[in-house]
Design an enzyme around this catalytic site. Structure first.
Site, short mmCIF file in Angstrom:
data_model
loop_
_atom_site.label_atom_id
_atom_site.label_comp_id
_atom_site.label_asym_id
_atom_site.label_seq_id
_atom_site.Cartn_x
_atom_site.Cartn_y
_atom_site.Cartn_z
N LYS A 22 -78.44 -22.32 14.02
CA LYS A 22 -78.10 -23.47 13.15
C LYS A 22 -79.34 -23.84 12.31
CE LYS A 22 -78.29 -27.80 14.94
NZ LYS A 22 -79.09 -28.81 14.21
N ASN A 23 -80.49 -23.96 13.00
CA ASN A 23 -81.70 -24.44 12.31
C ASN A 23 -82.36 -23.35 11.47
OD1 ASN A 23 -81.08 -26.81 13.51
ND2 ASN A 23 -82.69 -26.73 15.06
N ARG A 94 -78.79 -34.88 8.81
CA ARG A 94 -80.26 -34.92 8.79
C ARG A 94 -80.79 -33.80 7.91
NH1 ARG A 94 -84.48 -37.10 8.75
NH2 ARG A 94 -85.73 -35.39 9.47
N CYS A 118 -81.68 -40.86 13.64
CA CYS A 118 -80.60 -40.47 14.54
C CYS A 118 -81.01 -40.92 15.95
CB CYS A 118 -80.38 -38.97 14.48
SG CYS A 118 -81.78 -38.09 15.09
N ARG A 123 -86.98 -40.27 12.46
CA ARG A 123 -86.91 -39.11 11.55
C ARG A 123 -87.47 -39.44 10.14
NH1 ARG A 123 -83.31 -35.76 14.29
NH2 ARG A 123 -84.33 -34.01 13.27
N PRO A 124 -88.68 -39.87 10.02
CA PRO A 124 -89.25 -40.15 8.70
C PRO A 124 -89.40 -38.85 7.89
CG PRO A 124 -90.95 -40.19 10.36
CD PRO A 124 -89.65 -40.05 11.10
N ASP A 126 -92.00 -38.77 5.40
CA ASP A 126 -93.25 -39.01 4.65
C ASP A 126 -94.02 -37.71 4.38
OD1 ASP A 126 -93.44 -39.28 7.56
OD2 ASP A 126 -95.59 -39.43 7.18
N LEU A 127 -93.99 -36.77 5.31
CA LEU A 127 -94.77 -35.53 5.12
C LEU A 127 -94.12 -34.65 4.04
CD1 LEU A 127 -95.64 -34.74 8.84
CD2 LEU A 127 -97.05 -35.89 7.11
N ASP A 307 -86.11 -29.07 21.77
CA ASP A 307 -84.64 -28.92 21.79
C ASP A 307 -84.12 -28.37 23.11
OD1 ASP A 307 -84.33 -27.94 18.29
OD2 ASP A 307 -84.72 -29.85 19.26
N VAL A 329 -92.73 -34.66 20.99
CA VAL A 329 -92.33 -34.45 19.59
C VAL A 329 -91.52 -35.61 19.02
CG1 VAL A 329 -91.03 -32.94 18.03
CG2 VAL A 329 -92.40 -31.94 19.87
N ARG A 399 -71.80 -30.17 16.78
CA ARG A 399 -72.66 -30.02 15.61
C ARG A 399 -73.54 -28.78 15.76
NH1 ARG A 399 -76.78 -33.99 15.28
NH2 ARG A 399 -77.61 -32.33 14.00
C1 EPZ Z 1 -86.12 -29.71 13.16
O1 EPZ Z 1 -85.98 -31.09 12.86
C2 EPZ Z 1 -84.85 -29.33 13.90
N1 EPZ Z 1 -83.69 -29.57 13.03
C3 EPZ Z 1 -84.74 -30.16 15.18
O2 EPZ Z 1 -83.60 -29.69 15.88
C4 EPZ Z 1 -85.97 -29.89 16.05
O3 EPZ Z 1 -85.90 -30.70 17.19
C5 EPZ Z 1 -87.23 -30.24 15.24
O4 EPZ Z 1 -87.25 -29.47 14.01
C6 EPZ Z 1 -88.50 -29.92 16.03
O5 EPZ Z 1 -88.50 -28.58 16.38
C7 EPZ Z 1 -83.41 -28.68 12.06
O6 EPZ Z 1 -84.09 -27.69 11.87
C8 EPZ Z 1 -82.19 -28.97 11.23
P1 EPZ Z 1 -89.79 -32.25 12.49
P2 EPZ Z 1 -87.05 -31.81 11.86
O7 EPZ Z 1 -89.89 -32.59 11.06
O8 EPZ Z 1 -87.46 -30.85 10.81
C9 EPZ Z 1 -92.13 -36.32 12.73
C10 EPZ Z 1 -81.62 -29.85 17.05
O9 EPZ Z 1 -81.44 -30.26 18.19
N2 EPZ Z 1 -92.12 -36.28 11.27
O10 EPZ Z 1 -90.52 -31.06 13.03
O11 EPZ Z 1 -86.48 -33.11 11.45
C11 EPZ Z 1 -90.75 -36.63 13.28
O12 EPZ Z 1 -90.54 -38.03 13.32
C12 EPZ Z 1 -82.52 -30.61 16.10
O13 EPZ Z 1 -81.14 -28.79 16.57
C13 EPZ Z 1 -92.86 -37.22 10.56
O14 EPZ Z 1 -93.51 -38.08 11.15
O15 EPZ Z 1 -88.24 -32.04 12.89
C14 EPZ Z 1 -90.78 -36.03 14.66
O16 EPZ Z 1 -91.37 -36.96 15.55
C15 EPZ Z 1 -82.94 -31.93 16.69
N3 EPZ Z 1 -92.83 -37.20 9.20
C16 EPZ Z 1 -91.72 -34.83 14.49
O17 EPZ Z 1 -92.42 -35.02 13.25
C17 EPZ Z 1 -92.11 -36.26 8.50
O18 EPZ Z 1 -92.14 -36.27 7.26
C18 EPZ Z 1 -91.00 -33.50 14.44
O19 EPZ Z 1 -90.12 -33.56 13.35
C19 EPZ Z 1 -91.36 -35.31 9.23
C20 EPZ Z 1 -91.38 -35.34 10.62
#
Ligand code: EPZ
Length: 418
Positions: A22-23, A94, A118, A123-124, A126-127, A307, A329, A399
C-alpha cells in the site's frame, strides 16, 4: 456496518500470497503526475486507500484505468489541471498530501486540503513544506487548505529534522522536475522510498542514494512514462508472520523480500520463532517452541517498523514473562491497547512505553478497531483468545489489507466477515 467475527483458531498452516505494498503504490501513483506520458503500474493492491488515490487523480483530470483483477493501473496525466476540488476525499486520505510535490513540480501550483490528523498522531506536514519552500515555492495555509505556487522549482539542500517517509517522497518527486540538484539530508530509507526512486529513474529522473540518509536528485526538464511492479507489502507479510507465531502455526509466505523484513524476522527469531527463507521469494514461519518475551523500540528503517508495533503487542500479551514496547515514531500509537485489555491483556502504558505481562489466556469479547494496524492486532489476539471476538469499525483494517479474512481463512483461521 460489517464486522469480523473471529474464534479461537487452530495453529495456522498453508500458504498465503502477499499483495503489493500500500505504502509503495500510493507515492508511485502520485509520481505519474510528473509526466504527460502513460505509466503502467502493476501489483497495485485493491485497497480503499488506493481507490481514493485513483479517484483523486481522476478528479485532477488524469486518464486512469484500474484493472482490479490484474491489480494493474494504467494512467496518463497529460491533461491534468490543478486541484480546485474541495473534495473531502483528500482530507480523508492521509497519503493524498503526497500529490503536492508532483503537482507543484508539474503545474507550478497546487492547492490541497490539509490532511486530517488521524488516530495515531497529529501528522504534521511541516517538513514537506520546508522542502518546497527551500526549492522556491511560496506556501499559504488558509481555510484548511494548503496552497503552493512557484515560477520554477530550484534544487537546494534540505535537512529533514526527522526522516519523514512522506516528506522524503514528496521532496524527491518535486525535485525530479526542479532545475539543478536537490540533496535531501537525514532522508527516510524505507524500502518504499527505494521503490519510488526506482520508478522515478525509469521515468528518466536522476536519483541516487535512495535507501541511505542522503538522497541526491538532479532535476530533469521532462520525464517520460514508465512501467513498474510495486514491491510486496512488508507490513502485511509481518502481520501474517505474527499470526503464525501467536497460533503456534507453520505457514509459508509467498511474494516477500526478506531484506525488507529483517527487523521483524530478527525480533521473531529472538523470541524462538523459526524463520526460513525459501527459494522464489518465499518464507516459512513456524512457532513450535515456547516463545520468549520481546523487547521492541520502533525506529525509522532499518529499525523496527512502527507499523508492526501493535501486532507485536498482541503477541507479547500471550507470551509468559514481561515484554517492553517503546514507540518513538508516532505520539499516540497505543490507543488500540485499551481494546486488548478488554480481552484480558495485562498492559501498562507510560507515555511512549508499554510494559506487557503475558497472560495464560485472552477471552473473546466485542472490540472496536481504532486504526489500521491496531485493528490488525485485534484480529491476531482474537485468533488466540478463548471463545468468539466481534471486531467492529473494520473499515480501518480494510484500508490497508485486501481480503484479509479470506487470506486468514485459507490458513485455517476461524474468521467471518458479516
Ligand atoms: C508513512 O506515513 C506511512 N504511510 C505510515 O504507515 C508509516 O507508519 C510512516 O510512514 C512511518 O513509517 C504511508 O506511507 C502512506 P512520517 P508518513 O512522515 O509519511 C512526523 C500505515 O500503517 N512528521 O515518516 O505520514 C510525524 O508526525 C501507515 O500504513 C513531522 O513531524 O510518516 C510522525 O511522528 C501509518 N513533520 C513522524 O514524523 C512532517 O512534515 C513519522 O512520520 C512529517 C512527519
Amino acid at each position: 456496518m460489517s464486522v469480523f467475527v473471529v474464534s479461537k483458531s487452530p495453529a495456522l498452516s498453508g500458504n498465503v500470497k502477499i499483495s503489493g505494498a500500500k505504502n509503495g503504490a500510493l507515492p508511485i501513483l502520485a509520481a505519474s503526475i510528473l509526466t504527460d506520458e502513460e505509466c503502467v503500474i502493476s501489483s497495485v493492491p485493491p485497497l480503499k486507500d488506493v481507490f481514493v488515490m485513483i479517484d483523486i487523480l481522476k478528479k485532477l483530470g488524469a486518464d486512469i484505468d484500474y484493472d482490479e483483477k490484474k491489480e494493474k493501473v494504467t494512467v496518463c496525466c497529460k491533461n491534468i489541471g490543478t486541484w480546485e476540488e474541495d473534495s473531502d476525499d483528500a482530507s480523508k486520505l492521509r497519503a493524498s498530501f503526497i500529490i503536492m510535490g508532483p503537482l507543484l513540480a508539474r503545474m507550478k501550483k497546487a492547492r490541497i486540503p490539509l490532511p486530517g490528523g488521524c488516530q495515531i498522531g497529529s501528522r504534521p506536514v511541516d517538513l514537506h513544506l520546508k522542502g518546497f519552500q527551500a526549492m522556491g515555492a511560496t506556501i499559504e495555509q488558509k481555510m484548511g487548505f494548503i496552497s503552493a505556487k512557484t515560477k520554477k522549482l530550484i534544487g537546494d539542500t534540505i535537512y529533514l529534522d526527522f526522516p519523514s517517509v512522506g516528506a522524503t517522497e514528496n521532496i524527491m518527486m518535486a525535485a525530479a522536475l526542479a532545475s539543478g540538484v536537490t540533496v535531501i539530508e537525514n532522508a527516510a530509507a524505507e524500502p518504499e522510498i527505494c521503490d519510488l526512486a526506482k520508478f522515478l529513474c525509469k521515468m528518466g529522473a536522476k536519483v541516487t542514494g535512495a535507501g541511505t540518509d542522503t538522497i541526491k536528485i538532479e532535476g530533469s526538464e521532462k520525464l517520460k512514462g514508465a512501467k513498474h511492479k510495486v514491491i510486496p507489502d512488508r507490513i502485511e507479510a509481518g502481520t501474517f508472520m505474527v499470526a503464525s507465531a501467536i497460533t503456534g502455526g507453520d505457514i509459508i509466505l509467498e511474494n516477500v523480500i526478506s531484506e525488507h523484513l529483517k527487523p521483524v524476522t530478527a525480533k521473531l527469531a529472538e523470541s524462538n520463532v523459526l524463520i526460513e527463507e525459501l527459494e522464489g521469494n518465499k518464507m516459512r514461519v513456524a512457532a513450535n517452541e515456547k516463545l520468549k518475551p520481546i523487547n521492541i523500540k520502533t525506529m525509522p528503517f532499518p529499525g523496527f517498523p512502527t507499523d508492526m508495533q501493535s501486532q507485536f503487542m498482541s503477541l507479547s500479551a500471550v507470551i509468559s514473562g514481561t515484554s517492553i514496547i517503546t514507540e518513538t515514531v508516532f505520539e499516540n500509537r497505543f490507543i488500540y491497547a485499551g481494546e486488548l485489555r478488554r480481552m484480558g491483556a495485562d498492559i501498562k502504558i507510560d507515555s511512549r512505553s508499554a510494559v506487557i505481562e503475558g497472560v495464560k489466556k485472552l477471552t473473546g469479547t466485542q472490540v472496536r478497531a481504532t486504526d489500521l494496524r491496531g485493528g490488525a492486532a485485534l484480529i491476531l489476539s482474537a485468533l488466540a483468545a478463548e471463545g468468539e471476538t466481534e471486531i467492529s469499525d473494520i473499515y480501518h483494517i480494510e484500508r490497508g489489507y485486501c481480503n484479509i479474512e479470506k487470506k486468514f481463512e485459507s490458513l485455517g483461521a476461524f474468521i467471518k466477515k458479516i
